[in-house]
Scaffold this motif. Structure first.
Motif, mmCIF file in Angstrom:
data_model
loop_
_atom_site.group_PDB
_atom_site.id
_atom_site.type_symbol
_atom_site.label_atom_id
_atom_site.label_comp_id
_atom_site.label_asym_id
_atom_site.label_seq_id
_atom_site.Cartn_x
_atom_site.Cartn_y
_atom_site.Cartn_z
ATOM 1 N N GLU A 358 0.809 -1.201 -0.005
ATOM 2 C CA GLU A 358 0.082 0.269 0.120
ATOM 3 C C GLU A 358 0.940 1.231 -0.065
ATOM 4 O O GLU A 358 1.816 1.249 0.795
ATOM 5 C CB GLU A 358 -0.956 0.109 1.317
ATOM 6 N N ILE A 359 0.715 2.281 -0.889
ATOM 7 C CA ILE A 359 1.677 3.533 -1.037
ATOM 8 C C ILE A 359 1.530 4.356 -0.058
ATOM 9 O O ILE A 359 2.244 4.778 0.748
ATOM 10 C CB ILE A 359 1.297 3.915 -2.413
ATOM 11 N N PHE A 360 0.122 4.825 0.207
ATOM 12 C CA PHE A 360 -0.152 5.811 1.207
ATOM 13 C C PHE A 360 0.868 6.980 1.330
ATOM 14 O O PHE A 360 1.485 7.418 2.143
ATOM 15 C CB PHE A 360 0.181 5.119 2.694
ATOM 16 N N GLY A 361 0.921 7.602 -0.117
ATOM 17 C CA GLY A 361 1.588 8.776 -0.348
ATOM 18 C C GLY A 361 1.371 9.449 -1.649
ATOM 19 O O GLY A 361 0.631 8.770 -2.530
ATOM 20 N N PRO A 362 2.079 10.338 -2.092
ATOM 21 C CA PRO A 362 1.901 11.008 -3.389
ATOM 22 C C PRO A 362 2.720 10.467 -4.325
ATOM 23 O O PRO A 362 3.672 10.857 -5.261
ATOM 24 C CB PRO A 362 2.387 12.365 -3.247
ATOM 25 N N VAL A 363 2.584 8.978 -4.793
ATOM 26 C CA VAL A 363 3.041 8.301 -5.802
ATOM 27 C C VAL A 363 1.760 7.415 -6.604
ATOM 28 O O VAL A 363 1.045 6.887 -5.953
ATOM 29 C CB VAL A 363 4.026 7.075 -5.068
ATOM 30 N N LEU A 364 1.897 7.598 -7.809
ATOM 31 C CA LEU A 364 0.699 6.749 -8.384
ATOM 32 C C LEU A 364 1.503 6.129 -9.556
ATOM 33 O O LEU A 364 1.845 6.545 -10.795
ATOM 34 C CB LEU A 364 -0.055 8.223 -8.970
#
Length: 484
Positions: A358-364
Motif C-alpha cells: 500500500e503506497i499511502f503517499g503521493p506516488v501513482l
C-alpha cells in the motif's frame, strides 16, 4: 494514569483495565440506555468539535509538519458533525425493536418474535494518524449511538492532537462515559489485550493481525478498517479531463495518506499518455506550488518520506518511467519540509514494491490494458481492496466491473466519495478489513441483535406432539414439517 504515562509515555495494561472496568460497571448500572442519554453524548461530541475546531486544526497541522486547516475541517471535523446529525435524525428509528415472523401456526396462537438492539458495553477504538480526529470520533459516535461507553487510543504519531483530544474529552465527558489515552506501541499492545465488548482498529494489515490475535484471546468481536491497494479503473469511454481532475483531487488530498486513496491506475493502452498529461495539468491547476502552499499537506514524518522514496527508487531501478509533477519547479532537496511532489510511474510490473505494498503517499503507478476483462482478472488476482473506482459511461461496463470484482466499497465516476455518505456502510473485506460502520450499519455493528420470543399460554409443545411421551401427534407434525 498520569504517573504511569510519565516515565516512557506508555500506559500499563493494569491501568487501562481499571479504566475499562470503571466504564463497564457504570454501563451495567445504567441499563437500559435511553435515547435521550445517547443523543446527549453524541451532541456533546459534536459540540466539542465545533467549539474547538481551530485548536484541533492547528494541532493536526503541527503533528504533520504542515497540514491544510481547510482540509482538516473538511475531512476530519465536518464528517464527525455530519455523523452526529445523521444519528440525531435517525437514532430513534434505529432503536425500535424489529418485529419478526414466527413459524406457522405459532403467530395465530399468540406467539411473537422480535429483535431488540442492545448495547454491547465498552468499545475500544484504536485510531490511526492519517485522519486522527475523524477516525477516533466517527466510530465513537457510532458506539455512543448504540448505547456503549468508549475508550479511544490515539496514535503516537499525532501526539499534540492526542493530548488536546484527551483534555477536551475530559472536559466534556465523565471518564465513565468516554475518555482518551495516548501512548506508543506498548500501550497499543496492552490496549488490544483488554476484554472489550467490541474493538475497532483502523490501520495497517500487519498490525491488524496482532490486534486480532490479541482480541481472540478474549473472544472480543472486532471491526478492522484496513487499506490495501485501491485500483482506479479508467474505462474506454471515460471523459479524460473530468476523470483526471477527480483523480488528482483524491490522490493529492492529505498527500495521498488515505486508506481509500487511488493506489494505482488501470488505463486504456491508447489513452495512457493523455491520462498522464491530464493528471499533470490538473495537479498544476489545483496546486500551482507545493512547498509553501497552505493547501498541500506534508508527509507525516521523515521515515515515511524515506519509505515512499524507496518505493520510487525500486520501481525506477526495475524499469519504471517516472514523471515528477512539480508545477512550480521547486527545489525539494533544499528544504527541511517532508512535503513531496506527486510522482507518476509508468511501465510498472508486479515485481516492483510499489505494486506490492500500500503506497499511502503521493506516488501513482499507471498500468495499461487493452480489454476490460484484463482489468477484472488483474484485480481479482490480488487482495480484495478497501475501495475500487471506475470511470466510464457505458452501463454495461459499469455493471461488469461491479458484478465481477469484489471490494469493500465502490465509487463510480469519482474516488473516495462513498465514505462520505452516512447512509452507506464503510468497511473492507478480507485483507482490507472486516465489519463496517457509519449510519444504520454502524449502529448494528456496535449493538447486539438480541432475539426475543414470547410464547403464549396455550401448551404449544403438547399440541405439536413435542411433549413426551411421543405419539401420533408427534409423527403427524414431523410428517408435515419434513416436506419441502
Amino acid at each position: 494514569m498520569e504517573a504511569l504515562e510519565a516515565a516512557a509515555g506508555e500506559v500499563s495494561k493494569d491501568e487501562i483495565m481499571k479504566l475499562f472496568q470503571a466504564q463497564r460497571d457504570a454501563f451495567h448500572a445504567e441499563l437500559p440506555v435511553s435515547y435521550q442519554t445517547r443523543i446527549d453524548r453524541i451532541s456533546r461530541t459534536a459540540q466539542m468539535i465545533i467549539d474547538h475546531q481551530d485548536a484541533l486544526c492547528e494541532a493536526v497541522s503541527n503533528d504533520f509538519g504542515h497540514r491544510s486547516s481547510v482540509q482538516t475541517a473538511m475531512t476530519d471535523l465536518m464528517s464527525i458533525v455530519g455523523h452526529a446529525k445523521d444519528h440525531k435524525k435517525n437514532l430513534k428509528k434505529w432503536m425500535r425493536p424489529e418485529k419478526r415472523k414466527t413459524d406457522f401456526p405459532l403467530g395465530l396462537l399468540g406467539a411473537s418474535g422480535q429483535v431488540e438492539y442492545q448495547p454491547k458495553g465498552v468499545v475500544g477504538v484504536i485510531a490511526p494518524w492519517n485522519f486522527p480526529i475523524n477516525l477516533a470520533f466517527d466510530p465513537a459516535i457510532g458506539a455512543l449511538g448504540a448505547g456503549n461507553r468508549v475508550i479511544i487510543k490515539f496514535s503516537e504519531f499525532t501526539p499534540e492532537t492526542g493530548e488536546l483530544c484527551k483534555k477536551l474529552v475530559a472536559d466534556y465527558f465523565a471518564p465513565e462515559e468516554m475518555l482518551v489515552i495516548t501512548g506508543g506501541p506498548e500501550t497499543g499492545k496492552a490496549f488490544s489485550e483488554i476484554p472489550w465488548d467490541h474493538l475497532i482498529f483502523t490501520g495497517g494489515g500487519s498490525i491488524a493481525k496482532h490486534v486480532m490475535a490479541a482480541a481472540a484471546q478474549n473472544l472480543t468481536p472486532v471491526t478492522l478498517e484496513l487499506g490495501g491497494k485501491s485500483p482506479t479503473i479508467i474505462g474506454p469511454d471515460a471523459d479524460i479531463q473530468r476523470t483526471t481532475q477527480r483523480i488528482a483531487l483524491g490522490k493529492m488530498m492529505n498527500a495521498g495518506q488515505i486508506c481509500l486513496a487511488p493506489d494505482y491506475l488501470l488505463v486504456p493502452q491508447d489513452k495512457e499518455e493523455a491520462i498522464v498529461e491530464g493528471i499533470k495539468s490538473n495537479v498544476a491547476e489545483q496546486y500551482p506550488t507545493l512547498i509553501a502552499n497552505d493547501d498541500y499537506t506534508s508527509v507525516i514524518n521523515a521515515r515515511h518520506k524515506e519509505r515512499l522514496q524507496s518505493l520510487i527508487d525500486d520501481a525506477v531501478q526495475k524499469g519504471a518511467k517516472q514523471t515528477i509533477v512539480n508545477p512550480g519547479n521547486e527545489d525539494f532537496s533544499n528544504t527541511n519540509s517532508n512535503k513531496m511532489p506527486l510522482t507518476v510511474l509508468q511501465n510498472v510490473s508486479d515485481d516492483m514494491r510499489v505494486m506490492q505494498e500500500e503506497i499511502f503517499g503521493p506516488v501513482l503507478p499507471v498500468k495499461s490494458y487493452r480489454h476490460l476483462d484484463e482489468v477484472i482478472d488483474y484485480v481479482n488476482d490480488h487482495d480484495r481492496p478497501l475501495g475500487l473506482y471506475y470511470f466510464g459511461e457505458a452501463e454495461s461496463d459499469k455493471r461488469k466491473i461491479l458484478d465481477k470484482t469484489i471490494s469493500g466499497g465502490v465509487t463510480v465516476n469519482d474516488v473516495i466519495f462513498h465514505i462520505a455518505q452516512h447512509d452507506l456502510p464503510f468497511g473492507g473485506i478480507g485483507p482490507s478489513g472486516m465489519g463496517a460502520y457509519t449510519g444504520h450499519d454502524g449502529f448494528k455493528e456496535f449493538s447486539h441483535a438480541k432475539a426475543v420470543f414470547r410464547q403464549p399460554k396455550i401448551n404449544i409443545a403438547k399440541i405439536a406432539g413435542f411433549l413426551p411421551p411421543y405419539g401420533d401427534a408427534t409423527q403427524k407434525t414431523l410428517k408435515q414439517q419434513m416436506k419441502f
